[in-house]
Design a protein around this motif. Structure first.
Motif, PDB file in Angstrom:
ATOM      1  N   LYS A   1      30.829 109.475  64.783  1.00 46.53           N
ATOM      2  CA  LYS A   1      30.426 108.581  65.875  1.00 46.53           C
ATOM      3  C   LYS A   1      29.056 107.972  65.602  1.00 46.53           C
ATOM      4  CE  LYS A   1      33.118 110.688  69.545  1.00 46.53           C
ATOM      5  NZ  LYS A   1      33.101 111.423  70.813  1.00 46.53           N
ATOM      6  N   ARG A   2      28.146 108.791  65.068  1.00 45.25           N
ATOM      7  CA  ARG A   2      26.809 108.287  64.750  1.00 45.25           C
ATOM      8  C   ARG A   2      26.889 107.201  63.685  1.00 45.25           C
ATOM      9  NH1 ARG A   2      22.927 108.444  61.192  1.00 45.25           N
ATOM     10  NH2 ARG A   2      24.029 109.837  59.782  1.00 45.25           N
ATOM     11  N   LEU A   3      27.711 107.428  62.661  1.00 44.03           N
ATOM     12  CA  LEU A   3      27.859 106.432  61.598  1.00 44.03           C
ATOM     13  C   LEU A   3      28.513 105.151  62.114  1.00 44.03           C
ATOM     14  CD1 LEU A   3      28.930 108.699  58.613  1.00 44.03           C
ATOM     15  CD2 LEU A   3      26.757 107.504  58.905  1.00 44.03           C
ATOM     16  N   GLU A   4      29.497 105.276  63.010  1.00 48.86           N
ATOM     17  CA  GLU A   4      30.116 104.090  63.592  1.00 48.86           C
ATOM     18  C   GLU A   4      29.110 103.294  64.418  1.00 48.86           C
ATOM     19  OE1 GLU A   4      33.374 105.757  65.755  1.00 48.86           O
ATOM     20  OE2 GLU A   4      34.707 105.764  64.008  1.00 48.86           O
ATOM     21  N   GLN A   5      28.281 103.994  65.170  1.00 51.82           N
ATOM     22  CA  GLN A   5      27.257 103.323  65.979  1.00 51.82           C
ATOM     23  C   GLN A   5      26.250 102.607  65.080  1.00 51.82           C
ATOM     24  OE1 GLN A   5      24.955 105.990  68.405  1.00 51.82           O
ATOM     25  NE2 GLN A   5      24.128 104.351  69.660  1.00 51.82           N
ATOM     26  N   GLU A   6      25.835 103.252  64.011  1.00 51.22           N
ATOM     27  CA  GLU A   6      24.891 102.633  63.076  1.00 51.22           C
ATOM     28  C   GLU A   6      25.524 101.418  62.397  1.00 51.22           C
ATOM     29  OE1 GLU A   6      22.239 103.901  59.192  1.00 51.22           O
ATOM     30  OE2 GLU A   6      23.012 105.464  60.506  1.00 51.22           O
ATOM     31  N   THR A   7      26.811 101.523  62.083  1.00 55.54           N
ATOM     32  CA  THR A   7      27.524 100.395  61.471  1.00 55.54           C
ATOM     33  C   THR A   7      27.559  99.205  62.421  1.00 55.54           C
ATOM     34  OG1 THR A   7      28.896 101.921  60.209  1.00 55.54           O
ATOM     35  CG2 THR A   7      29.713  99.676  60.428  1.00 55.54           C
ATOM     36  N   ARG A   8      27.859  99.454  63.707  1.00 54.35           N
ATOM     37  CA  ARG A   8      27.876  98.359  64.694  1.00 54.35           C
ATOM     38  C   ARG A   8      26.505  97.722  64.815  1.00 54.35           C
ATOM     39  NH1 ARG A   8      31.149 101.880  67.733  1.00 54.35           N
ATOM     40  NH2 ARG A   8      29.330 102.562  68.899  1.00 54.35           N
ATOM     41  N   PHE A   9      25.459  98.563  64.835  1.00 51.48           N
ATOM     42  CA  PHE A   9      24.100  98.036  64.930  1.00 51.48           C
ATOM     43  C   PHE A   9      23.774  97.149  63.738  1.00 51.48           C
ATOM     44  CE2 PHE A   9      19.628  98.537  63.691  1.00 51.48           C
ATOM     45  CZ  PHE A   9      19.015  97.944  64.770  1.00 51.48           C
ATOM     46  N   LEU A  10      24.121  97.592  62.536  1.00 46.36           N
ATOM     47  CA  LEU A  10      23.835  96.805  61.332  1.00 46.36           C
ATOM     48  C   LEU A  10      24.646  95.509  61.303  1.00 46.36           C
ATOM     49  CD1 LEU A  10      23.595  99.638  58.666  1.00 46.36           C
ATOM     50  CD2 LEU A  10      21.724  98.278  59.606  1.00 46.36           C
ATOM     51  N   GLU A  11      25.896  95.558  61.772  1.00 49.70           N
ATOM     52  CA  GLU A  11      26.700  94.332  61.826  1.00 49.70           C
ATOM     53  C   GLU A  11      26.101  93.316  62.794  1.00 49.70           C
ATOM     54  OE1 GLU A  11      30.552  95.834  62.844  1.00 49.70           O
ATOM     55  OE2 GLU A  11      31.105  96.187  60.756  1.00 49.70           O
ATOM     56  N   GLU A  12      25.630  93.790  63.959  1.00 48.85           N
ATOM     57  CA  GLU A  12      24.984  92.894  64.919  1.00 48.85           C
ATOM     58  C   GLU A  12      23.712  92.281  64.331  1.00 48.85           C
ATOM     59  OE1 GLU A  12      24.327  95.256  68.379  1.00 48.85           O
ATOM     60  OE2 GLU A  12      26.456  95.375  68.891  1.00 48.85           O
ATOM     61  N   GLU A  13      22.961  93.098  63.621  1.00 47.62           N
ATOM     62  CA  GLU A  13      21.729  92.600  62.996  1.00 47.62           C
ATOM     63  C   GLU A  13      22.041  91.553  61.934  1.00 47.62           C
ATOM     64  OE1 GLU A  13      17.704  94.419  60.927  1.00 47.62           O
ATOM     65  OE2 GLU A  13      19.033  95.743  62.057  1.00 47.62           O
ATOM     66  N   LEU A  14      23.078  91.784  61.151  1.00 45.63           N
ATOM     67  CA  LEU A  14      23.477  90.800  60.140  1.00 45.63           C
ATOM     68  C   LEU A  14      23.898  89.485  60.783  1.00 45.63           C
ATOM     69  CD1 LEU A  14      25.473  92.820  57.460  1.00 45.63           C
ATOM     70  CD2 LEU A  14      23.426  91.445  57.101  1.00 45.63           C
ATOM     71  N   GLU A  15      24.624  89.553  61.897  1.00 48.41           N
ATOM     72  CA  GLU A  15      25.026  88.331  62.597  1.00 48.41           C
ATOM     73  C   GLU A  15      23.806  87.552  63.081  1.00 48.41           C
ATOM     74  OE1 GLU A  15      27.683  89.442  65.713  1.00 48.41           O
ATOM     75  OE2 GLU A  15      29.244  90.112  64.332  1.00 48.41           O
ATOM     76  N   GLU A  16      22.811  88.266  63.593  1.00 42.70           N
ATOM     77  CA  GLU A  16      21.586  87.604  64.039  1.00 42.70           C
ATOM     78  C   GLU A  16      20.857  86.950  62.873  1.00 42.70           C
ATOM     79  OE1 GLU A  16      19.014  90.084  66.392  1.00 42.70           O
ATOM     80  OE2 GLU A  16      20.696  90.806  67.611  1.00 42.70           O
ATOM     81  N   LEU A  17      20.806  87.639  61.748  1.00 39.40           N
ATOM     82  CA  LEU A  17      20.128  87.088  60.570  1.00 39.40           C
ATOM     83  C   LEU A  17      20.845  85.846  60.045  1.00 39.40           C
ATOM     84  CD1 LEU A  17      19.131  90.315  58.619  1.00 39.40           C
ATOM     85  CD2 LEU A  17      17.606  88.702  59.750  1.00 39.40           C
ATOM     86  N   GLU A  18      22.165  85.838  60.107  1.00 37.71           N
ATOM     87  CA  GLU A  18      22.911  84.676  59.635  1.00 37.71           C
ATOM     88  C   GLU A  18      22.652  83.460  60.516  1.00 37.71           C
ATOM     89  OE1 GLU A  18      26.920  86.077  59.522  1.00 37.71           O
ATOM     90  OE2 GLU A  18      26.650  87.069  57.588  1.00 37.71           O
ATOM     91  N   LYS A  19      22.382  83.675  61.794  1.00 36.42           N
ATOM     92  CA  LYS A  19      22.124  82.575  62.722  1.00 36.42           C
ATOM     93  C   LYS A  19      20.709  82.022  62.574  1.00 36.42           C
ATOM     94  CE  LYS A  19      25.263  84.402  66.211  1.00 36.42           C
ATOM     95  NZ  LYS A  19      25.347  85.019  67.544  1.00 36.42           N
ATOM     96  N   MET A  20      19.810  82.805  61.994  1.00 34.83           N
ATOM     97  CA  MET A  20      18.408  82.383  61.877  1.00 34.83           C
ATOM     98  C   MET A  20      18.232  81.358  60.768  1.00 34.83           C
ATOM     99  SD  MET A  20      16.381  85.962  62.327  1.00 34.83           S
ATOM    100  CE  MET A  20      14.793  85.260  62.583  1.00 34.83           C
ATOM    101  N   GLU A  21      17.167  80.578  60.913  1.00 33.68           N
ATOM    102  CA  GLU A  21      16.800  79.591  59.913  1.00 33.68           C
ATOM    103  C   GLU A  21      16.218  80.309  58.699  1.00 33.68           C
ATOM    104  OE1 GLU A  21      13.383  76.221  59.645  1.00 33.68           O
ATOM    105  OE2 GLU A  21      14.426  76.438  61.541  1.00 33.68           O
TER     106      GLU A  21
END
Length: 95
Positions: A25-45
């Motif tokens: 569960k901890r690894l799944e939560q960390e994976t979701r957090f990293l995926e959200e962060e990657l999505e934010e980075l892709e949207k940035m200039e």
């Protein structure tokens, strides 16, 4: 005595399953957090473009807190930033 050891084995096995489940569960939560962060980075200039623009703005404008002078306005003030002319006459302990 075997029945005691098999009961102990089941208890240990249950603890092991719980630990594995918690870790998963901890690894799944960390994976979701990293995926959200990657999505934010892709949207940035791109950072390099923003940094170049910032450097141009900083370099072209003078600092509003620093006065624009080519030399000392009052040369008498320079004596406060120079060391003593005659070290034998100086009685201060700092210098």
């Amino acid at each position: 005595m075997q029945s005691g050891s098999s009961g102990e084995l089941r208890l240990t096995d249950a603890r092991g399953k719980h630990r594995i489940s918690a870790e998963l569960k901890r690894l799944e939560q960390e994976t979701r957090f990293l995926e959200e962060e990657l999505e934010e980075l892709e949207k940035m200039e791109k950072a390099s473009g923003a940094c170049k623009e910032l450097l141009i703005n900083i370099q072209t404008r003078p600092d509003p807190l620093l006065p624009l002078t080519n030399g000392p306005i009052n040369p008498i003030w320079d004596r406060w930033f120079e060391g003593p002319q005659d070290s034998s006459g100086c009685r201060c302990w700092i210098l």
